[in-house]
Design an enzyme around this catalytic site. Sequence first.
Site, PDB file in Angstrom:
ATOM      1  N   ASP A   1      46.936  33.725  51.319  1.00  0.00           N
ATOM      2  CA  ASP A   1      47.092  34.230  49.953  1.00  0.00           C
ATOM      3  C   ASP A   1      45.699  34.288  49.313  1.00  0.00           C
ATOM      4  O   ASP A   1      44.961  33.300  49.340  1.00  0.00           O
ATOM      5  CB  ASP A   1      48.002  33.258  49.191  1.00  0.00           C
ATOM      6  CG  ASP A   1      48.306  33.751  47.784  1.00  0.00           C
ATOM      7  OD1 ASP A   1      47.367  34.195  47.086  1.00  0.00           O
ATOM      8  OD2 ASP A   1      49.474  33.696  47.380  1.00  0.00           O
TER       9      ASP A   1
ATOM     10  N   ASP B   1      41.377  42.383  44.541  1.00  0.00           N
ATOM     11  CA  ASP B   1      41.951  43.735  44.540  1.00  0.00           C
ATOM     12  C   ASP B   1      43.429  43.665  44.890  1.00  0.00           C
ATOM     13  O   ASP B   1      43.861  44.162  45.932  1.00  0.00           O
ATOM     14  CB  ASP B   1      41.160  44.596  45.550  1.00  0.00           C
ATOM     15  CG  ASP B   1      41.636  46.031  45.573  1.00  0.00           C
ATOM     16  OD1 ASP B   1      42.237  46.484  44.572  1.00  0.00           O
ATOM     17  OD2 ASP B   1      41.408  46.708  46.592  1.00  0.00           O
TER      18      ASP B   1
HETATM   19  C1  LIG Z   1      44.969  47.315  47.140  1.00  0.00           C
HETATM   20  S1  LIG Z   1      45.184  46.679  48.737  1.00  0.00           S
HETATM   21  C2  LIG Z   1      43.588  46.190  49.225  1.00  0.00           C
HETATM   22  C3  LIG Z   1      42.635  47.273  49.504  1.00  0.00           C
HETATM   23  C4  LIG Z   1      41.269  46.817  49.925  1.00  0.00           C
HETATM   24  N1  LIG Z   1      40.729  45.791  49.042  1.00  0.00           N
HETATM   25  C5  LIG Z   1      40.330  47.993  49.939  1.00  0.00           C
HETATM   26  O1  LIG Z   1      39.699  48.264  48.910  1.00  0.00           O
HETATM   27  O2  LIG Z   1      40.222  48.636  50.971  1.00  0.00           O
HETATM   28  C6  LIG Z   1      45.922  45.131  48.434  1.00  0.00           C
HETATM   29  C7  LIG Z   1      46.184  44.296  49.689  1.00  0.00           C
HETATM   30  O3  LIG Z   1      46.572  42.995  49.273  1.00  0.00           O
HETATM   31  C8  LIG Z   1      47.529  42.491  50.187  1.00  0.00           C
HETATM   32  N2  LIG Z   1      48.183  41.395  49.475  1.00  0.00           N
HETATM   33  C9  LIG Z   1      49.252  41.413  48.641  1.00  0.00           C
HETATM   34  N3  LIG Z   1      49.432  40.200  48.081  1.00  0.00           N
HETATM   35  C10 LIG Z   1      48.459  39.397  48.566  1.00  0.00           C
HETATM   36  C11 LIG Z   1      48.077  38.046  48.335  1.00  0.00           C
HETATM   37  N4  LIG Z   1      48.771  37.267  47.501  1.00  0.00           N
HETATM   38  N5  LIG Z   1      47.003  37.571  48.987  1.00  0.00           N
HETATM   39  C12 LIG Z   1      46.289  38.343  49.834  1.00  0.00           C
HETATM   40  N6  LIG Z   1      46.593  39.633  50.085  1.00  0.00           N
HETATM   41  C13 LIG Z   1      47.657  40.148  49.456  1.00  0.00           C
HETATM   42  C14 LIG Z   1      48.363  43.683  50.539  1.00  0.00           C
HETATM   43  O4  LIG Z   1      49.001  43.499  51.783  1.00  0.00           O
HETATM   44  C15 LIG Z   1      47.297  44.798  50.568  1.00  0.00           C
HETATM   45  O5  LIG Z   1      46.808  44.982  51.867  1.00  0.00           O
END
Ligand SMILES: C[S@@+](CC[C@H](N)C(=O)[O-])C[C@H]1O[C@@H](n2cnc3c(N)ncnc32)[C@H](O)[C@@H]1O
Length: 278
Positions: free
Chosen positions: A143, A164
């Site tokens: 997370d 993000d």
């Molecule tokens: C907007 S995308 C990220 C895009 C990436 N930062 C980029 O710019 O290429 C958000 C990501 O966060 C992941 N995600 C969702 N909740 C999360 C959490 N609590 N902790 C970590 N990752 C998470 C999703 O699976 C997704 O891949």
Amino acid sequence: MLAYRHHFHAGNFADVFKHAALVRLLAAVAAKDKPFFYLDTHAGIGRYDLQHPWAQKNAEFRDGIGRLWDRNDLPALLAPYMDAVRAENPNGRLRFYPGSPLVARRFLRAGDRMVLSELNQTDVAELGELFARDRQVTVHLMDGYHALKAQLPPAERRGLVLVDSSFDRAGELRRVADALALAHERWATGIYAIWYPLMEPPAMRGFERDVVATGIRKILQLELAVRPEGWTSSLRGCGMLVVNPPYRFDGEAEAIVAWLERVLAADGSRRVRWLVPE
Ligand SMILES: C[S@@+](CC[C@H](N)C(=O)[O-])C[C@H]1O[C@@H](n2cnc3c(N)ncnc32)[C@H](O)[C@@H]1O
């Protein structure tokens, strides 16, 4: 089980906005001679095939990176961003879009370190494969909010954190504001870049109030709306809070967002201001 898959949105206007700003922050951090640390709390898969059926579904990239790809009038400030995209498409045709981990990797020098966390098991497996042989990059199935606790403050004592989130559950604006407060308590001098979607005005006012109430100073706010206020059928716009932005980043952000507004947002608007000054 996480429902959100970034592949549907890769290279859209929000990615362009986010990565164009990220590149300026990284360029500033890498301009100094001391090692830096980079944490991406919601890292995604790292690289997106725009021919994949998910990317093709709504072809969001066409109104994002697609609008920049063939232009020859890009401002110099955007050159390192386009270099990152071109590097994934050496034959000159736009097919792959780099996620934030690949964009950031280009700025790491020998002594710099990058930590990526991602909570989707399938996505983290792809991400892990992409950086399997890279000793400067660590990938965690974790997370992102726990990663802030686990990784901060970094031994390097300088660097950048990108938060993000996919905003696919209720209360995420509040969660992000709380996470910023916690991270800043642990590491007050780090640079934080926090992406968010533009939601209804009351929700945005609440978010701003929560962020201001943390007492954190030096917060720049960048926003780009590609649709008019009241638009609800797709993502209307997005923003980024930058805590402790590098010297002159405010001017760069204004120039970049103004240019992106012209190219990506015929019907939109922009805002760059200090939410909280120094
Ligand atoms: C907007 S995308 C990220 C895009 C990436 N930062 C980029 O710019 O290429 C958000 C990501 O966060 C992941 N995600 C969702 N909740 C999360 C959490 N609590 N902790 C970590 N990752 C998470 C999703 O699976 C997704 O891949």
